[in-house]
Scaffold this motif. Sequence first.
Motif, PDB file in Angstrom:
ATOM      1  N   GLY A 270       0.818  -1.208   0.000  1.00 14.90           N
ATOM      2  CA  GLY A 270       0.000   0.000   0.000  1.00 14.90           C
ATOM      3  C   GLY A 270       0.845   1.249   0.000  1.00 14.90           C
ATOM      4  O   GLY A 270       0.561   2.225   0.697  1.00 14.90           O
ATOM      5  N   GLY A 271       1.904   1.247  -0.817  1.00 11.27           N
ATOM      6  CA  GLY A 271       2.868   2.350  -0.833  1.00 11.27           C
ATOM      7  C   GLY A 271       2.326   3.640  -1.412  1.00 11.27           C
ATOM      8  O   GLY A 271       1.274   3.689  -2.051  1.00 11.27           O
ATOM      9  N   SER A 272       3.098   4.673  -1.226  1.00  7.89           N
ATOM     10  CA  SER A 272       2.730   6.032  -1.619  1.00  7.89           C
ATOM     11  C   SER A 272       2.609   6.189  -3.131  1.00  7.89           C
ATOM     12  O   SER A 272       3.338   5.566  -3.906  1.00  7.89           O
ATOM     13  CB  SER A 272       3.795   7.001  -1.090  1.00  7.89           C
ATOM     14  N   THR A 273       1.715   7.087  -3.550  1.00  7.41           N
ATOM     15  CA  THR A 273       1.612   7.431  -4.975  1.00  7.41           C
ATOM     16  C   THR A 273       2.876   8.120  -5.475  1.00  7.41           C
ATOM     17  O   THR A 273       3.166   8.088  -6.673  1.00  7.41           O
ATOM     18  CB  THR A 273       0.404   8.356  -5.214  1.00  7.41           C
ATOM     19  N   ASN A 274       3.639   8.732  -4.572  1.00  5.21           N
ATOM     20  CA  ASN A 274       4.897   9.364  -4.984  1.00  5.21           C
ATOM     21  C   ASN A 274       5.890   8.349  -5.542  1.00  5.21           C
ATOM     22  O   ASN A 274       6.810   8.709  -6.279  1.00  5.21           O
ATOM     23  CB  ASN A 274       5.524  10.092  -3.794  1.00  5.21           C
ATOM     24  N   PHE A 275       5.706   7.107  -5.180  1.00  2.00           N
ATOM     25  CA  PHE A 275       6.535   6.018  -5.702  1.00  2.00           C
ATOM     26  C   PHE A 275       6.597   6.059  -7.227  1.00  2.00           C
ATOM     27  O   PHE A 275       7.655   5.810  -7.824  1.00  2.00           O
ATOM     28  CB  PHE A 275       5.934   4.696  -5.220  1.00  2.00           C
ATOM     29  N   ILE A 276       5.483   6.365  -7.873  1.00  2.00           N
ATOM     30  CA  ILE A 276       5.434   6.370  -9.336  1.00  2.00           C
ATOM     31  C   ILE A 276       6.407   7.387  -9.901  1.00  2.00           C
ATOM     32  O   ILE A 276       7.202   7.078 -10.805  1.00  2.00           O
ATOM     33  CB  ILE A 276       4.004   6.661  -9.828  1.00  2.00           C
ATOM     34  N   ASP A 464     -15.058  12.344   3.517  1.00  2.00           N
ATOM     35  CA  ASP A 464     -14.268  12.202   2.290  1.00  2.00           C
ATOM     36  C   ASP A 464     -15.055  12.786   1.128  1.00  2.00           C
ATOM     37  O   ASP A 464     -16.287  12.807   1.127  1.00  2.00           O
ATOM     38  CB  ASP A 464     -13.943  10.726   2.019  1.00  2.00           C
ATOM     39  N   MET A 465     -14.315  13.285   0.158  1.00  2.00           N
ATOM     40  CA  MET A 465     -14.885  13.783  -1.095  1.00  2.00           C
ATOM     41  C   MET A 465     -13.890  13.497  -2.208  1.00  2.00           C
ATOM     42  O   MET A 465     -12.697  13.312  -1.960  1.00  2.00           O
ATOM     43  CB  MET A 465     -15.143  15.297  -1.018  1.00  2.00           C
ATOM     44  N   VAL A 466     -14.351  13.484  -3.439  1.00  2.00           N
ATOM     45  CA  VAL A 466     -13.451  13.353  -4.581  1.00  2.00           C
ATOM     46  C   VAL A 466     -12.696  14.666  -4.750  1.00  2.00           C
ATOM     47  O   VAL A 466     -13.289  15.739  -4.779  1.00  2.00           O
ATOM     48  CB  VAL A 466     -14.221  13.010  -5.869  1.00  2.00           C
ATOM     49  N   ARG A 467     -11.375  14.525  -4.837  1.00  2.00           N
ATOM     50  CA  ARG A 467     -10.515  15.693  -5.031  1.00  2.00           C
ATOM     51  C   ARG A 467      -9.565  15.415  -6.189  1.00  2.00           C
ATOM     52  O   ARG A 467      -9.030  14.310  -6.302  1.00  2.00           O
ATOM     53  CB  ARG A 467      -9.739  15.970  -3.748  1.00  2.00           C
ATOM     54  N   ILE A 468      -9.344  16.411  -7.038  1.00  2.00           N
ATOM     55  CA  ILE A 468      -8.546  16.236  -8.254  1.00  2.00           C
ATOM     56  C   ILE A 468      -7.541  17.382  -8.357  1.00  2.00           C
ATOM     57  O   ILE A 468      -7.903  18.548  -8.176  1.00  2.00           O
ATOM     58  CB  ILE A 468      -9.444  16.235  -9.510  1.00  2.00           C
ATOM     59  N   SER A 469      -6.281  17.034  -8.655  1.00  2.00           N
ATOM     60  CA  SER A 469      -5.276  18.085  -8.849  1.00  2.00           C
ATOM     61  C   SER A 469      -4.125  17.564  -9.693  1.00  2.00           C
ATOM     62  O   SER A 469      -3.982  16.360  -9.919  1.00  2.00           O
ATOM     63  CB  SER A 469      -4.743  18.589  -7.506  1.00  2.00           C
ATOM     64  N   ASP A 470      -3.279  18.503 -10.123  1.00  2.00           N
ATOM     65  CA  ASP A 470      -2.041  18.148 -10.816  1.00  2.00           C
ATOM     66  C   ASP A 470      -0.869  18.092  -9.847  1.00  2.00           C
ATOM     67  O   ASP A 470       0.285  17.980 -10.272  1.00  2.00           O
ATOM     68  CB  ASP A 470      -1.755  19.116 -11.971  1.00  2.00           C
ATOM     69  N   GLY A 471      -1.163  18.162  -8.546  1.00  2.00           N
ATOM     70  CA  GLY A 471      -0.126  18.063  -7.540  1.00  2.00           C
ATOM     71  C   GLY A 471       0.023  16.652  -7.006  1.00  2.00           C
ATOM     72  O   GLY A 471      -0.489  15.684  -7.569  1.00  2.00           O
ATOM     73  N   ARG A 472       0.741  16.544  -5.885  1.00  2.00           N
ATOM     74  CA  ARG A 472       0.966  15.267  -5.228  1.00  2.00           C
ATOM     75  C   ARG A 472       0.225  15.272  -3.891  1.00  2.00           C
ATOM     76  O   ARG A 472      -0.373  16.262  -3.503  1.00  2.00           O
ATOM     77  CB  ARG A 472       2.458  15.057  -4.961  1.00  2.00           C
ATOM     78  N   MET A 473       0.300  14.148  -3.171  1.00  2.00           N
ATOM     79  CA  MET A 473      -0.088  14.158  -1.769  1.00  2.00           C
ATOM     80  C   MET A 473       0.933  13.342  -0.990  1.00  2.00           C
ATOM     81  O   MET A 473       1.623  12.476  -1.538  1.00  2.00           O
ATOM     82  CB  MET A 473      -1.502  13.611  -1.563  1.00  2.00           C
ATOM     83  N   SER A 474       1.029  13.662   0.285  1.00  2.00           N
ATOM     84  CA  SER A 474       1.916  12.907   1.160  1.00  2.00           C
ATOM     85  C   SER A 474       1.510  11.442   1.168  1.00  2.00           C
ATOM     86  O   SER A 474       0.319  11.111   1.127  1.00  2.00           O
ATOM     87  CB  SER A 474       1.842  13.470   2.583  1.00  2.00           C
ATOM     88  N   VAL A 481      -8.554  10.711  -3.749  1.00  2.00           N
ATOM     89  CA  VAL A 481      -7.780  11.835  -4.267  1.00  2.00           C
ATOM     90  C   VAL A 481      -7.121  11.442  -5.592  1.00  2.00           C
ATOM     91  O   VAL A 481      -6.324  10.504  -5.640  1.00  2.00           O
ATOM     92  CB  VAL A 481      -6.705  12.273  -3.250  1.00  2.00           C
ATOM     93  N   VAL A 482      -7.468  12.158  -6.646  1.00  2.00           N
ATOM     94  CA  VAL A 482      -6.863  11.963  -7.964  1.00  2.00           C
ATOM     95  C   VAL A 482      -5.697  12.938  -8.090  1.00  2.00           C
ATOM     96  O   VAL A 482      -5.865  14.148  -7.886  1.00  2.00           O
ATOM     97  CB  VAL A 482      -7.882  12.195  -9.094  1.00  2.00           C
ATOM     98  N   LEU A 483      -4.535  12.417  -8.419  1.00  2.00           N
ATOM     99  CA  LEU A 483      -3.287  13.186  -8.404  1.00  2.00           C
ATOM    100  C   LEU A 483      -2.547  13.108  -9.728  1.00  2.00           C
ATOM    101  O   LEU A 483      -2.892  12.322 -10.609  1.00  2.00           O
ATOM    102  CB  LEU A 483      -2.382  12.646  -7.292  1.00  2.00           C
ATOM    103  N   HIS A 484      -1.506  13.950  -9.844  1.00  2.00           N
ATOM    104  CA  HIS A 484      -0.545  13.896 -10.953  1.00  2.00           C
ATOM    105  C   HIS A 484      -1.229  14.077 -12.309  1.00  2.00           C
ATOM    106  O   HIS A 484      -0.761  13.522 -13.321  1.00  2.00           O
ATOM    107  CB  HIS A 484       0.238  12.577 -10.974  1.00  2.00           C
ATOM    108  N   VAL A 485      -2.315  14.819 -12.366  1.00  2.00           N
ATOM    109  CA  VAL A 485      -3.011  15.017 -13.643  1.00  2.00           C
ATOM    110  C   VAL A 485      -2.035  15.607 -14.662  1.00  2.00           C
ATOM    111  O   VAL A 485      -1.382  16.620 -14.407  1.00  2.00           O
ATOM    112  CB  VAL A 485      -4.225  15.936 -13.468  1.00  2.00           C
TER     113      VAL A 485
END
Length: 573
Positions: A270-276, A464-474, A481-485
């Motif tokens: 269950g590692g971080s999305t930053n791994f990508i 919780d809510m759906v959140r979308i960004s071109d940023g990262r999260m910890s 949370v949708v990230l890295h758009v």
Amino acid sequence: MEEKKQLRSQEWFGRGGKMGFIYRSWLRNQGYPNDYFDGRPVIGICNTWSELTPCNGHFRDFAEQVKKGVLEAGGFPVEFPVMSLGEILIRPTAMIYRNLASMDTEETIRANPIDGVVLLTGCDKTTPSTVMGAASVDLPTIVVPGGPMLNGRFRDETIGSGTFVWRIKENVHHKVYSDLDLQEAEICSSRSAGHCMTMGTASTMACMVESLGLTLPGAAAIPAVDSRKRTLAQLSGRRIVEMVKEDLRMSKILTREAFENSIVVNAGIGGSTNFILHLLAIAGRMGVPLELEDFDRIGSRIPLLLNLMPSGKYLMEDFFYSGGLPVIINELKEYLHLDRITANGKSIGENTAKAVCHDRKVIYSVDQPLKPEAGIAILRGNLCEQGAVIKPSAATEDLLVHRGRAVVFTSVEDYHERIDDPDLEIDANSVMVLQGGGPKGYPGMPEVGNLELPRKLIEEGVTDMVRISDGRMSGTAFGTVVLHVAPESAVGGTLALVQNGDYIELDVANRKLHLDVSDEELAQRRAAWTPPEKPTERGYVSLYINHVQQADRGADLDFLVGGSGDYVPKDNH
């Protein structure tokens, strides 16, 4: 008979005449005897210690342990500093400096008489940055992860660094925490040396390097203050000398199969999305083909085995006592390339074949996993033509298929200014959209994607809510949370065109992220769009903005992709 390869350091210390005199004589002021220059492997100890990086604050001691091991094995240890990156203090974000620290690491290694490298890493970006830099030189290299802190304890509660922080706003309301309560929790949450003890990005990075084969077995989970971590550092010092003699370079370890192994293991923990972002960047330095889709194709159907925050209950100290990463690897063996060589000269299968789980509440079996599928999902659609990522194991299941009205924040500052405005038109079904958080736009792609919910919705019981960004999260964070758009909003990606009231569809099972706006309307909006002004025209930040790649390529600088090898620079005398 195969001819023995001359050590790289002998291009400096093995020279006669004026040049050899120069290279050796000044180093002698440190008290080194003659035999240090007579063909001993020179081992560079790359130290990311800094008092400004609390996760790495114990590395002075670790470096001494590594030196012991190097000396015991007949090597010549030389410690050197590189830029240290602590996510907690650095502004605007440590991510903007990851590539700079990688350049520091790469050029320091290449420019000096070094035959092998030990990387001392801890806080999030110090691991990928030093690995990226070392990969570009391709010498024998071993990583010593600094280790997680001991479990945080607040009264009768075990609290994880980071994960507790993201719940502060809710806790103040629901648990009626006072300022004194929060101060007590603050003191209790970080009670020893080490990095975050959740499965945040630092722990993910430690697991990443172990799963890639760049550490000794079991290195990732040992707490920073456990004596076994000091032993590991000393044994790593011994081993790097042997790696130099065997010419076991990074390119022999970091194969395509090793990267695939790491993707599988990251899903299982269950590692971080930053791994990508970081794995893509390392692969780019090695010249190993790796695409965003590989993370979905290889890892998205892998069972979640590790019951750790933020996807579960426990912390890294519990993970270590339960058997650590070797247990995870052994459980996932049917998905892995078990013949891949690792830093100790053995295959990853050999290293983990006898691993035993000591607590099934922490590490689940592959037959009875915590969740049947836990890998990171890669989304596509007109809102993310080059992809976006979401971590389903940290999301709310009911929101993984959702259609809602967009509430748009044009910047992080705009978000902070308006999020708790009682008149903000937002409800639980809305989709929060943050623009301007990408690599170029912020700049540096900060960890802002897990936007806190509006206070008025928290008071209604919304969690919780759906959140979308071109940023990262910890990696310590959670939520749908949708990230890295990509492409990001700052370069004119569709994210920049989203307006309040637009409807957005998220369908994780079908890997879909769609903006319900016609192509004709989007074309009109794009024609009217103007790019944001650059924040600066000088220095490293300007260089970064002009050359950083998008998130789907790992956000590395375009001119750093691919390595230059271990060539010896020209003499300067």
